[in-house]
Enzyme design. Structure first.
Site, mmCIF file in Angstrom:
data_model
loop_
_atom_site.group_PDB
_atom_site.id
_atom_site.type_symbol
_atom_site.label_atom_id
_atom_site.label_comp_id
_atom_site.label_asym_id
_atom_site.label_seq_id
_atom_site.Cartn_x
_atom_site.Cartn_y
_atom_site.Cartn_z
ATOM 1 N N CYS A 1 -28.275 -61.764 23.692
ATOM 2 C CA CYS A 1 -29.334 -61.095 22.948
ATOM 3 C C CYS A 1 -30.508 -62.057 22.735
ATOM 4 O O CYS A 1 -30.317 -63.226 22.406
ATOM 5 C CB CYS A 1 -28.903 -60.592 21.577
ATOM 6 N N ARG B 1 -31.175 -63.572 28.386
ATOM 7 C CA ARG B 1 -30.209 -63.644 27.284
ATOM 8 C C ARG B 1 -29.447 -62.342 27.110
ATOM 9 O O ARG B 1 -28.536 -62.241 26.286
ATOM 10 C CB ARG B 1 -30.935 -63.981 25.974
ATOM 11 N N TRP C 1 -27.344 -57.883 24.688
ATOM 12 C CA TRP C 1 -26.133 -58.128 25.455
ATOM 13 C C TRP C 1 -25.021 -57.646 24.530
ATOM 14 O O TRP C 1 -24.720 -58.282 23.521
ATOM 15 C CB TRP C 1 -26.002 -59.619 25.746
ATOM 16 N N ASN D 1 -29.343 -61.285 16.562
ATOM 17 C CA ASN D 1 -28.507 -61.904 17.595
ATOM 18 C C ASN D 1 -27.373 -62.617 16.861
ATOM 19 O O ASN D 1 -27.630 -63.418 15.972
ATOM 20 C CB ASN D 1 -29.361 -62.896 18.403
ATOM 21 N N GLY D 2 -26.136 -62.287 17.225
ATOM 22 C CA GLY D 2 -24.998 -62.916 16.556
ATOM 23 C C GLY D 2 -23.910 -61.882 16.335
ATOM 24 O O GLY D 2 -23.940 -60.802 16.918
ATOM 25 N N GLU E 1 -17.164 -75.614 40.829
ATOM 26 C CA GLU E 1 -18.530 -75.159 40.555
ATOM 27 C C GLU E 1 -19.046 -74.290 41.712
ATOM 28 O O GLU E 1 -19.690 -73.266 41.488
ATOM 29 C CB GLU E 1 -19.437 -76.373 40.318
ATOM 30 N N LYS F 1 -20.304 -70.500 41.169
ATOM 31 C CA LYS F 1 -21.637 -70.008 41.567
ATOM 32 C C LYS F 1 -21.484 -68.760 42.424
ATOM 33 O O LYS F 1 -22.174 -67.777 42.220
ATOM 34 C CB LYS F 1 -22.400 -71.059 42.385
ATOM 35 N N GLU G 1 -20.145 -65.634 40.365
ATOM 36 C CA GLU G 1 -20.995 -65.055 39.325
ATOM 37 C C GLU G 1 -22.205 -64.312 39.875
ATOM 38 O O GLU G 1 -22.655 -63.343 39.276
ATOM 39 C CB GLU G 1 -21.408 -66.087 38.270
ATOM 40 N N HIS H 1 0.861 -75.581 47.260
ATOM 41 C CA HIS H 1 1.759 -75.373 46.115
ATOM 42 C C HIS H 1 1.619 -73.963 45.542
ATOM 43 O O HIS H 1 1.951 -73.744 44.371
ATOM 44 C CB HIS H 1 1.486 -76.432 45.041
ATOM 45 N N LYS I 1 -27.364 -65.843 29.783
ATOM 46 C CA LYS I 1 -27.512 -67.287 29.989
ATOM 47 C C LYS I 1 -26.963 -68.117 28.838
ATOM 48 O O LYS I 1 -26.318 -69.123 29.045
ATOM 49 C CB LYS I 1 -28.970 -67.643 30.230
HETATM 50 C C1 F6R Z 1 -22.910 -70.657 35.054
HETATM 51 C C2 F6R Z 1 -23.435 -71.023 33.757
HETATM 52 C C3 F6R Z 1 -22.509 -71.042 32.597
HETATM 53 C C4 F6R Z 1 -22.937 -72.113 31.584
HETATM 54 C C5 F6R Z 1 -22.065 -72.019 30.315
HETATM 55 C C6 F6R Z 1 -22.408 -73.105 29.329
HETATM 56 O O1 F6R Z 1 -23.864 -70.754 36.059
HETATM 57 O O2 F6R Z 1 -24.600 -71.262 33.617
HETATM 58 O O3 F6R Z 1 -21.196 -71.227 32.998
HETATM 59 O O4 F6R Z 1 -22.809 -73.360 32.171
HETATM 60 O O5 F6R Z 1 -22.231 -70.776 29.730
HETATM 61 O O6 F6R Z 1 -23.752 -73.019 28.934
HETATM 62 P P1 F6R Z 1 -24.498 -74.251 28.283
HETATM 63 O O7 F6R Z 1 -24.611 -75.292 29.329
HETATM 64 O O8 F6R Z 1 -25.822 -73.703 27.868
HETATM 65 O O9 F6R Z 1 -23.664 -74.703 27.136
#
Ligand code: F6R
Length: 604
Positions: free
Chosen positions: A2, A27, A71, A97-98, A477, A481, A484, A500, A599
């Protein structure tokens, strides 16, 4: 999680709010709304993207308003559940937001008193509580409402009868005041207001603010007025725009040579062969701790994990990786550990809780973040900024490589402080660091080759990533990527682990991306590639330019310029980002706003 915005000034509030919301939509993007006071309070909301809302706002009048991009946490994605929420006499509007943890009890209580609810959200209770306490002064009513609430909030509120006032408050969710000339703003995040101002005032937990067009007042939770200093944000508005790229993610991938350069600025001194941090950070690193805990989530967790290899290798200090969401409940050990929290946004709820848990256990805490003034940078004992500029794409890219780089600098500094390496070695690493921007430009120049490989895996239902040592978290990672943004199932494994169990899932249609660097594990990784190929799937190797053997083992090879050292993890990360991006792009996915994600994860 949000995004909220508030505006008071001289411009047309609907246009300002929509423009700012568009910059906040990373967000949350399932529904959006604005509330504007133009003599009367008027509220407009809709499900879907902000562009849907924009078409449905019939007015561009009024100079006071609030906005929200959602969100969903409580209540489905519907117009009724979209914010702003209004009280029964339709004079007060609020965005939030919260999460309000005690909303059920509060709602039952308010319903018994005759309040009518129109949504399933937890937020709506707040607007009715404010209405219940309202006695001609909005700040007082918000103060008393907040006393009854348990949970987290950042909120912005307006009242039709007080058209010269915008009230905000926060606890455990981010909120920043933007200061302009004869106008002021409230926002979840700086990029939202960057085209209007770069002057910011951050609110602390439990604080409330009241803005007019010409003034800002900040109060603590006892209603005592407090003075708060302004922070000047040195981000450029261009950094928060796509600048001709089809997606923010691609733009941010391409920004990495410069982001890396910026991350090194003011910290790495070639002539003096030294690494410099602010005094507070140097003090933390000089302290006598015997282990390090790295706490973080998602991509930042994998950056931390790469950091673990780098720190252990250079300093010998044991590093324990802890997912922030677990550490906060189970991981805190008393004793002499330094807790390093890695968080791009500095607002991730679990990471903030982990920092607090570390502090409560008596540990010193150091934050690696991209956002100056974020909660994490304010609650920790010290912080190092990644200095990579704002990151808008939901999938983290440039901040991942900058986080690794900062952890590498921390490793180097610790190694010097603990006499593990001499100046000659520091100099060697500094040269490696300085070569990185050029190497990344070479990787980016190979983007077309990566598109060809992306074409071959875009139809897969599952992709595996394997690597050993530092390439193991990189595999995790790479898989994160891909999943997601392309919605293809992907998993990362330590290369030796496939046999395994995971082999059972391997079919001819499961491409395997194998990271093979010329280090002590190279021969073992080649053997692992052989084991995979024996079962039929295509192998895409990520290998260094000087590797003359790899072609014999893999079906496809993506090359990175070799620095032969610890930092090849950075060009490799960029290759994995490009691969994920091109696969998702070929599949026509919503790259900057993947489904169900946001994000900044400000809820637990
Ligand atoms: C994936 C991604 C998330 C963030 C995670 C932590 O591409 O961006 O997995 O890495 O939500 O976010 P921060 O770094 O803002 O604590």
């Amino acid at each position: 999680m949000c995004g909220i915005i508030g505006y008071i000034g001289f411009r047309k509030a609907p246009s300002v709010l929509i423009k700012c919301l568009k910059r906040l939509d990373y967000r949350g993007y399932d529904s959006a709304g604005i509330g504007v006071i133009d003599e009367k309070l008027q509220v407009f909301k809709d499900v879907g993207e902000i562009a849907n809302l924009e078409k449905k706002v019939p007015i561009d009048k009024g100079t006071l308003g609030i906005g929200h991009t959602r969100w969903a946490t409580h209540g489905k994605v519907t117009k009724e559940n979209a914010h702003p929420h209004v009280c029964n006499n339709k004079k007060i509007a609020l965005v939030h937001n919260g999460i309000i943890e005690n909303f059920k009890t509060l709602r039952e209580d308010l319903e018994r008193k005759g309040y009518k609810f129109t949504s399933q959200t937890d937020t709506e209770v707040i607007v009715h509580l404010i209405d219940e306490s309202y006695n001609g002064n909005l700040e007082d009513a918000v103060f008393s409402a907040l006393k009854k609430i348990q949970g987290s909030y950042a909120l912005a509120v307006v009242h039709e009868d007080e058209p010269g006032k915008l009230v905000g408050a926060r606890r455990e969710s981010p909120l920043v005041i933007g200061i302009g000339d004869n106008e002021n703003f409230l926002a979840s995040d700086i990029p939202a207001i960057l085209s209007y101002t770069n002057r910011a005032v951050y609110l602390e937990d439990g604080e409330l603010c009241s803005l007019t067009a010409q003034s800002i007042s900040v109060f603590d939770d006892t209603k005592k007025k407090i003075e708060r200093e302004e922070t000047i944000i040195d981000w450029d508005i261009k950094d928060a725009e796509k600048s001709g790229f089809p997606h923010f993610m691609l733009k941010e991938i391409y920004e990495q040579p410069n982001a890396i350069y910026q991350t090194l600025q003011g910290r790495v001194f070639e002539r003096e062969q030294s690494i410099l941090f602010p005094e507070r950070v140097e003090k933390l690193l000089t302290a006598d701790f015997d282990s390090i805990h790295i706490v973080s989530c998602g991509t930042s967790f994998y950056a931390g994990w790469v950091g673990k290899y780098l720190i252990e290798r250079l300093t010998g200090i044991p590093v324990i990786m802890e997912l922030a969401s677990e550490f906060r409940y189970f991981g805190v050990k008393k004793g002499s550990s330094l807790v390093i929290a890695v968080t791009q946004s500095g607002e991730t709820a679990d990471t903030l809780a982990a920092i607090r848990a570390g502090k409560n256990a008596g540990c010193q805490t150091l934050v690696v973040s991209n956002v100056i003034g974020s909660t994490a940078t304010r609650i920790a004992d010290g912080f190092v900024l990644t200095q990579s500029g704002p990151e808008v794409g939901v999938a983290a890219t440039k901040t991942f490589t900058s986080q690794i780089l900062v952890l590498f600098l921390i490793a180097l500094k610790l190694a010097v402080l603990r006499n593990r390496i001499g100046l000659n070695e520091v100099y060697k690493y500094i040269l490696e660091l300085k070569a990185l921007p050029k190497q990344l430009r070479q990787v980016l120049d190979r983007s077309e080759e990566i598109v060809e490989i992306a074409n071959r895996i875009k139809g897969a239902t599952s992709v595996f990533y394997i690597g050993r040592g530092v390439n193991y978290p990189l595999s995790l990672e790479g898989a994160l990527k891909l999943k997601e943004i392309s919605y293809i199932h992907a998993e990362g494994f330590a290369a030796g682990e496939l046999k395994h169990g995971p082999f059972a899932l391997l079919t001819e249609d499961t491409p395997v991306v194998a990271i093979a660097t010329k280090d002590a594990t190279y021969a073992k990784v080649l053997a692992n590639i052989g084991e995979v190929q024996a079962r039929g799937p295509p192998v895409i190797a990520v290998a260094d330019d000087k590797d003359t053997e790899i072609e014999k083992h893999a079906d496809f090879v993506i090359r990175f310029p070799s620095n032969g050292g610890l930092l090849s993890c950075i060009p490799i990360a960029v290759i994995l980002q490009l691969l994920a991006y091109h696969v998702a792009n070929l599949r026509g996915c919503s790259i900057d706003k993947p489904r169900n994600l946001a994000k900044s994860v400000t809820v637990e």
